[in-house]
Design a protein around this motif. Structure first.
Motif, mmCIF file in Angstrom:
data_model
loop_
_atom_site.group_PDB
_atom_site.id
_atom_site.type_symbol
_atom_site.label_atom_id
_atom_site.label_comp_id
_atom_site.label_asym_id
_atom_site.label_seq_id
_atom_site.Cartn_x
_atom_site.Cartn_y
_atom_site.Cartn_z
ATOM 1 N N GLU A 140 -51.964 -2.434 5.841
ATOM 2 C CA GLU A 140 -50.942 -3.023 4.985
ATOM 3 C C GLU A 140 -51.609 -3.644 3.762
ATOM 4 N N ALA A 141 -51.103 -3.327 2.604
ATOM 5 C CA ALA A 141 -51.626 -3.887 1.357
ATOM 6 C C ALA A 141 -50.772 -5.083 0.962
ATOM 7 N N THR A 142 -51.390 -6.248 0.846
ATOM 8 C CA THR A 142 -50.699 -7.485 0.487
ATOM 9 C C THR A 142 -51.404 -8.120 -0.706
ATOM 10 N N GLU A 143 -50.714 -9.047 -1.335
ATOM 11 C CA GLU A 143 -51.331 -9.713 -2.491
ATOM 12 C C GLU A 143 -52.520 -10.561 -2.068
ATOM 13 N N ILE A 144 -52.402 -11.290 -0.964
ATOM 14 C CA ILE A 144 -53.530 -12.109 -0.511
ATOM 15 C C ILE A 144 -54.671 -11.234 -0.011
ATOM 16 N N GLY A 145 -54.340 -10.018 0.386
ATOM 17 C CA GLY A 145 -55.352 -9.109 0.904
ATOM 18 C C GLY A 145 -56.056 -8.278 -0.158
ATOM 19 N N GLY A 146 -55.770 -8.548 -1.417
ATOM 20 C CA GLY A 146 -56.468 -7.843 -2.485
ATOM 21 C C GLY A 146 -55.851 -6.502 -2.822
ATOM 22 N N CYS A 147 -54.523 -6.441 -2.869
ATOM 23 C CA CYS A 147 -53.845 -5.178 -3.187
ATOM 24 C C CYS A 147 -54.151 -4.741 -4.618
ATOM 25 N N LEU A 148 -53.818 -3.498 -4.896
ATOM 26 C CA LEU A 148 -53.958 -2.951 -6.233
ATOM 27 C C LEU A 148 -52.873 -3.525 -7.148
ATOM 28 N N TYR A 149 -53.204 -3.682 -8.420
ATOM 29 C CA TYR A 149 -52.222 -4.059 -9.438
ATOM 30 C C TYR A 149 -52.243 -3.013 -10.548
ATOM 31 N N PHE A 150 -51.060 -2.600 -10.981
ATOM 32 C CA PHE A 150 -50.912 -1.691 -12.119
ATOM 33 C C PHE A 150 -50.293 -2.445 -13.293
ATOM 34 N N ILE A 151 -50.630 -2.012 -14.505
ATOM 35 C CA ILE A 151 -49.889 -2.414 -15.697
ATOM 36 C C ILE A 151 -49.007 -1.226 -16.041
ATOM 37 N N PRO A 152 -47.738 -1.233 -15.598
ATOM 38 C CA PRO A 152 -46.868 -0.061 -15.789
ATOM 39 C C PRO A 152 -46.738 0.319 -17.256
ATOM 40 N N GLY A 153 -46.852 1.606 -17.511
ATOM 41 C CA GLY A 153 -46.719 2.115 -18.874
ATOM 42 C C GLY A 153 -48.012 2.125 -19.664
ATOM 43 N N THR A 195 -47.965 -3.139 -3.152
ATOM 44 C CA THR A 195 -48.033 -3.501 -1.737
ATOM 45 C C THR A 195 -47.330 -2.433 -0.892
ATOM 46 N N GLY A 196 -47.615 -2.439 0.393
ATOM 47 C CA GLY A 196 -46.959 -1.464 1.257
ATOM 48 C C GLY A 196 -47.547 -1.452 2.649
ATOM 49 N N LYS A 197 -46.837 -0.822 3.555
ATOM 50 C CA LYS A 197 -47.257 -0.688 4.944
ATOM 51 C C LYS A 197 -48.238 0.471 5.085
ATOM 52 N N PRO A 198 -48.990 0.522 6.192
ATOM 53 C CA PRO A 198 -49.838 1.693 6.440
ATOM 54 C C PRO A 198 -49.013 2.975 6.408
ATOM 55 N N GLY A 199 -49.552 4.008 5.788
ATOM 56 C CA GLY A 199 -48.822 5.266 5.645
ATOM 57 C C GLY A 199 -48.160 5.426 4.299
#
Length: 280
Positions: A140-153, A195-199
């Protein structure tokens, strides 16, 4: 799996698409288990943090690689993974430019600075950003867990002149200068947490500006990235090319495989158990 017109438009506008539950938990467990095996291999394609924990594993898709993983080879050809990637690249023949597994272990997982992937790939001799990356979340990707961040566009800006950061982390990276990142955020808005769940699978453009923070959680955050490139866009010769474990020399088109490929590859004890030599 074909993307809808709305999904294609969203990819063009935002630079990425998110597909929750695209890979089953059973498949994720198979991939995770074999990745754990591969992290024990001593090879230059296994990059470690300053603490000694594994940061990145490269070239798991290639059967000739010391870090080869049959389930990850199958992942790269799953219809639900490769077909959308091929579609956003104009349904042209594609090959796997490279694979990398970024492992942010609990507490130890370090940052990835703001960057564009094509910022580096251009220096490999790739003339056009006709590439796309398929990211699979194994945890699971979470903000506290160091998830990826995009700058959309931000991909609409094209390739920005990068600068090499050799000191922030154990992995040297071509990064986007800080002042340009701030200007981008003013123009396109604040970054979006992926963020998101495994899979969960995320398809994203090579020019989208992205980064990730330190893993401050008690959970690991493992991601696998499969990069597809048009065969017609394969790198031309450059001085001092990067090694094959990061830039594939095999540029033959990849065919769509079986949708149960991961499950079938997991059933081969001979494949899963084999260990290749540490050096080719």
């Amino acid at each position: 799996m074909r993307l809808t017109d709305a999904q294609m438009a969203a990819y063009e506008e935002q630079g990425y698409l998110v597909f929750p539950d695209l890979v089953s938990l059973e498949e994720v467990e198979i991939l995770r288990r074999d990745l754990m095996r591969v992290t024990g291999i001593e090879n230059e394609g296994v990059i470690r943090e300053k603490s000694g924990t594994v940061r990145t594993v490269f070239r798991v898709h290639d059967e000739l690689s010391p870090t080869a993983s049959p389930p990850f080879q199958a992942l790269a050809t799953l219809p639900r993974v490769i077909d959308p990637a091929r579609q956003v690249l104009g349904d042209e023949p594609v090959y796997v430019y490279h694979t990398k597994c970024n492992l942010k272990d609990a507490i130890d997982g370090a940052i990835w600075q703001w960057h564009q992937d094509y910022g580096y790939w251009k220096t490999d001799g790739v003339d056009r950003p006709d590439m796309t990356t398929s990211l699979l979340m194994l945890d699971e990707a979470t903000e506290i867990g160091g998830c990826l961040y995009f700058i959309p566009g931000s991909h609409k800006l094209g390739r920005l002149d990068p600068e090499m950061d050799e000191t922030t982390t154990s992995y040297k990276l071509w990064t986007v200068p800080k002042d340009q990142v701030i200007d981008m955020m003013r123009r396109f808005g604040d970054p979006v947490a992926i963020t998101g769940k495994p899979g969960t699978v995320v398809l994203f453009h090579p020019n989208i500006v992205h980064g990730s923070g330190h893993n401050m959680s008690r959970h690991s955050r493992w991601h696998i990235y499969t990069v597809y490139n048009q065969v017609s866009n394969r790198p031309h010769g450059v001085e001092n090319p990067r090694p094959e474990w990061v830039v594939a020399r095999n540029c033959e088109a990849v065919a769509t495989g079986s949708d149960d490929g991961i499950l079938r590859r997991a059933g081969s004890d001979a494949d899963i158990g084999r260990q290749r030599p540490a050096a080719e």
